[in-house]
Design a protein around this motif. Structure first.
Motif, PDB file in Angstrom:
ATOM      1  N   ALA A  74       0.983  -1.451  -0.058  1.00  0.00           N
ATOM      2  CA  ALA A  74       0.303  -0.329   0.210  1.00  0.00           C
ATOM      3  C   ALA A  74       0.986   0.799   0.024  1.00  0.00           C
ATOM      4  O   ALA A  74       0.773   2.193  -0.901  1.00  0.00           O
ATOM      5  CB  ALA A  74      -0.819  -0.149   1.318  1.00  0.00           C
ATOM      6  N   ALA A  75       2.002   1.152   0.607  1.00  0.00           N
ATOM      7  CA  ALA A  75       2.847   2.258   0.861  1.00  0.00           C
ATOM      8  C   ALA A  75       3.703   2.618  -0.255  1.00  0.00           C
ATOM      9  O   ALA A  75       3.509   3.607  -0.957  1.00  0.00           O
ATOM     10  CB  ALA A  75       3.576   2.257   2.007  1.00  0.00           C
ATOM     11  N   GLY A  86       5.444   8.354   4.431  1.00  0.00           N
ATOM     12  CA  GLY A  86       4.990   8.721   5.558  1.00  0.00           C
ATOM     13  C   GLY A  86       3.666   9.058   5.733  1.00  0.00           C
ATOM     14  O   GLY A  86       3.753  10.062   7.015  1.00  0.00           O
ATOM     15  N   ILE A  87       2.522   9.167   5.317  1.00  0.00           N
ATOM     16  CA  ILE A  87       1.486   9.087   5.126  1.00  0.00           C
ATOM     17  C   ILE A  87       0.121   7.832   6.261  1.00  0.00           C
ATOM     18  O   ILE A  87       0.847   6.938   6.649  1.00  0.00           O
ATOM     19  CB  ILE A  87       0.976   9.299   3.932  1.00  0.00           C
ATOM     20  N   TYR A  88      -0.722   8.685   6.507  1.00  0.00           N
ATOM     21  CA  TYR A  88      -1.122   7.776   6.817  1.00  0.00           C
ATOM     22  C   TYR A  88      -1.853   6.372   6.265  1.00  0.00           C
ATOM     23  O   TYR A  88      -2.814   6.712   5.369  1.00  0.00           O
ATOM     24  CB  TYR A  88      -2.592   8.557   8.042  1.00  0.00           C
ATOM     25  N   LEU A  89      -1.711   5.649   6.647  1.00  0.00           N
ATOM     26  CA  LEU A  89      -2.325   4.102   6.145  1.00  0.00           C
ATOM     27  C   LEU A  89      -3.121   3.536   7.215  1.00  0.00           C
ATOM     28  O   LEU A  89      -2.742   3.335   8.609  1.00  0.00           O
ATOM     29  CB  LEU A  89      -1.668   3.510   5.497  1.00  0.00           C
ATOM     30  N   SER A 181     -11.987   8.559  17.765  1.00  0.00           N
ATOM     31  CA  SER A 181     -10.510   8.685  16.642  1.00  0.00           C
ATOM     32  C   SER A 181     -10.685  10.156  16.401  1.00  0.00           C
ATOM     33  O   SER A 181     -10.638  10.766  16.637  1.00  0.00           O
ATOM     34  CB  SER A 181     -10.343   7.503  15.736  1.00  0.00           C
ATOM     35  N   ASP A 182      -8.225  10.465  15.974  1.00  0.00           N
ATOM     36  CA  ASP A 182      -8.591  11.311  15.951  1.00  0.00           C
ATOM     37  C   ASP A 182      -7.526  11.515  14.269  1.00  0.00           C
ATOM     38  O   ASP A 182      -6.748  12.180  13.586  1.00  0.00           O
ATOM     39  CB  ASP A 182      -6.342  11.162  16.494  1.00  0.00           C
ATOM     40  N   ILE A 183      -8.635  10.677  13.557  1.00  0.00           N
ATOM     41  CA  ILE A 183      -7.708  10.826  11.559  1.00  0.00           C
ATOM     42  C   ILE A 183      -7.942  11.566  11.184  1.00  0.00           C
ATOM     43  O   ILE A 183      -7.286  12.345  10.494  1.00  0.00           O
ATOM     44  CB  ILE A 183      -8.422   9.037  10.841  1.00  0.00           C
ATOM     45  N   ALA A 184      -9.074  12.984  12.441  1.00  0.00           N
ATOM     46  CA  ALA A 184      -9.399  14.585  11.341  1.00  0.00           C
ATOM     47  C   ALA A 184      -7.624  15.013  11.218  1.00  0.00           C
ATOM     48  O   ALA A 184      -7.832  15.913  10.702  1.00  0.00           O
ATOM     49  CB  ALA A 184     -10.398  15.231  11.966  1.00  0.00           C
ATOM     50  N   LEU A 185      -6.988  14.818  12.144  1.00  0.00           N
ATOM     51  CA  LEU A 185      -6.609  15.364  12.099  1.00  0.00           C
ATOM     52  C   LEU A 185      -5.205  14.652  11.464  1.00  0.00           C
ATOM     53  O   LEU A 185      -4.042  16.002  10.941  1.00  0.00           O
ATOM     54  CB  LEU A 185      -5.156  14.834  13.580  1.00  0.00           C
ATOM     55  N   GLU A 186      -5.206  14.000  10.675  1.00  0.00           N
ATOM     56  CA  GLU A 186      -4.211  12.991   9.399  1.00  0.00           C
ATOM     57  C   GLU A 186      -4.330  14.001   8.546  1.00  0.00           C
ATOM     58  O   GLU A 186      -3.743  14.354   7.396  1.00  0.00           O
ATOM     59  CB  GLU A 186      -4.229  12.096   9.180  1.00  0.00           C
TER      60      GLU A 186
END
Lengths: 252, 252
Positions: A74-75, A86-89, A181-186
């Motif tokens: 995926a990366a 270095g992206i959120y996956l 969760s904190d996904i919005a921060l990403e």
DNA sequence: CGAATAGTGTCTCTCAGACATTATATG
DNA sequence: CATATAATGTCTGAGAGACACTATTCG
């Protein structure tokens, strides 16, 4: 007849290599989300240059190599498509209907990537015939995609393969997860320097609902300030003709 | 050089069949949960008769055939293992680390099955060398498995392959989902005739926490009675030496 | 000052947690 | 009656939603 019970482990492993089973292809398909300048949720699509579904829009993806994990695949796909590291996956779901690809049996592990606003430069990708970010408009039990610059509107049915199902599942996941969760921060442009309202617009884009500013700030402070996970910066925004807003910084 | 661009779809599909890629194996692995007579959560494990990890306990699973979907493969495996049909199934996660199986590259799609209490008769399964239900004891960031009848205790590390990770992820999913979904109902002996306290014990087994009876009944009534999804039956339990409890029935 | 956006105060209603109390069966 | 479990009542505090209000900048 072969007696598996009496083999040593070495014998058994050697024996395994001589056997060939019919195996499906395994791919990773990528839902690459980001926020545009108008604070709308966008999804990266590529236009298929080859069969099947030639000319249709699809989410990018590719085969999982034998020497890489799913996460690594995926990366790698993300890197090839957007040149980003270095992206959120996050693994979303695995799609394995028999007839989902006419060519051969393809099992696809879908991943979500959340790219910080302003970082997406998919022109860097090499293998895409054509690529474009589409604004995601969520509506009662479905979605529509549109590109302003190309004057294009896509209904969910127009996507290639079963990608409608993948996008649907992805949006559902984002919607559900944003609250706890904190996904919005990403999706923030900069986790070290953002305003509360910026974060609010991301929440609104993901859920498709509007929030009361006062209530959002209150829950933001409870969730992040009271726990010391975010701190207020001295610096303020330099907008003209209005009160400047405070910047906040995610710690760690 | 082959020009994919100018092929018709038929030509392309024919061409595809002639190409062979290195492909991983794809399996489904099954977390088969149920409640025992003591109202404890149990997980079905099989003892591996072959290499690798010979003699270790593992969750059951098998290869996905070329002509069946993932969901169908999971249902088939469940049937082979327990002889049960029509059981609640849910895809959990896909595990694809390169070295998770020493034999060859194996990508495993994990499924959760929730078997109604009293229905599990895994002796019916044919291909298991040995099978046993283990009580799942959840503790601070981990779990332990034990079988009373065999006087066996398994730590999470003793499971074969990466099955510790699968079980962990499964328990996490159940724990999270029990509060906002109806999965607890799937573990009831009989959805058409159950007591509120029976349902409470399932919630307690899944979360590993105790609930106040009054509060649980209140939220049950709000969630199921007020919405008309469950109705109270005339029939009551016939326990001796105490007040009989009411039975409830899930509608539809 | 007006305009525009940032940010606060406060009322109400719902609901979860804690815990006291009543109800109904058997012996 | 005692005992055991089923079922209800009630107090409290946290928190979400609605909305009115104040603060700070520029011109």
């Amino acid at each position: 007849m072969i007696n598996y019970e009496e083999m040593t482990e070495e014998e058994y492993l050697a024996h395994c290599k001589t056997i060939e089973f019919a195996r499906p292809c395994v791919t990773v398909d990528m839902l690459i989300f980001s926020m545009n300048k108008e604070q709308q949720l966008e999804l990266l699509l590529i236009k298929r240059g080859g069969h099947p579904h030639k000319g249709k829009w699809a989410i990018p993806g590719g085969f999982v190599e034998m020497d890489e994990s799913l996460e690594e695949a995926a990366a790698r796909e993300l890197k090839e498509e957007t040149n980003l590291d270095g992206i959120y996956l996050e693994q979303l779901y695995t799609f394995g209907e028999v007839e989902r690809d006419k060519r051969t049996r393809v099992i696809s592990v879908a991943y979500i990537a959340l790219v910080p606003a302003g970082n997406l430069d998919f022109a860097a990708g090499d293998d895409a015939v054509d690529a474009c970010n589409f604004v995601v408009k969520q509506e009662h039990g479905g979605f529509t995609l549109y590109s302003q610059e190309r004057n294009l509107i896509l209904t969910q049915e127009e996507l290639a393969f079963d990608h409608k199902d993948i996008v649907e599942k992805g949006l559902e996941r984002l919607k559900g997860k944003v609250v706890y969760s904190d996904i919005a921060l990403e999706l923030l442009r900069d986790k070290e320097k953002f305003t509360i309202y910026e974060l609010q617009t991301i929440h609104e884009a993901l859920t498709g609902e509007a929030f009361d500013v006062a209530n959002f700030r209150r829950s933001f402070k409870k969730k992040f300030m009271d726990t010391g996970r975010v701190e207020k910066l001295e610096e303020k925004s330099v907008d003209f003709s209005r009160k400047p807003s405070s910047y906040y910084r995610l710690i760690k």
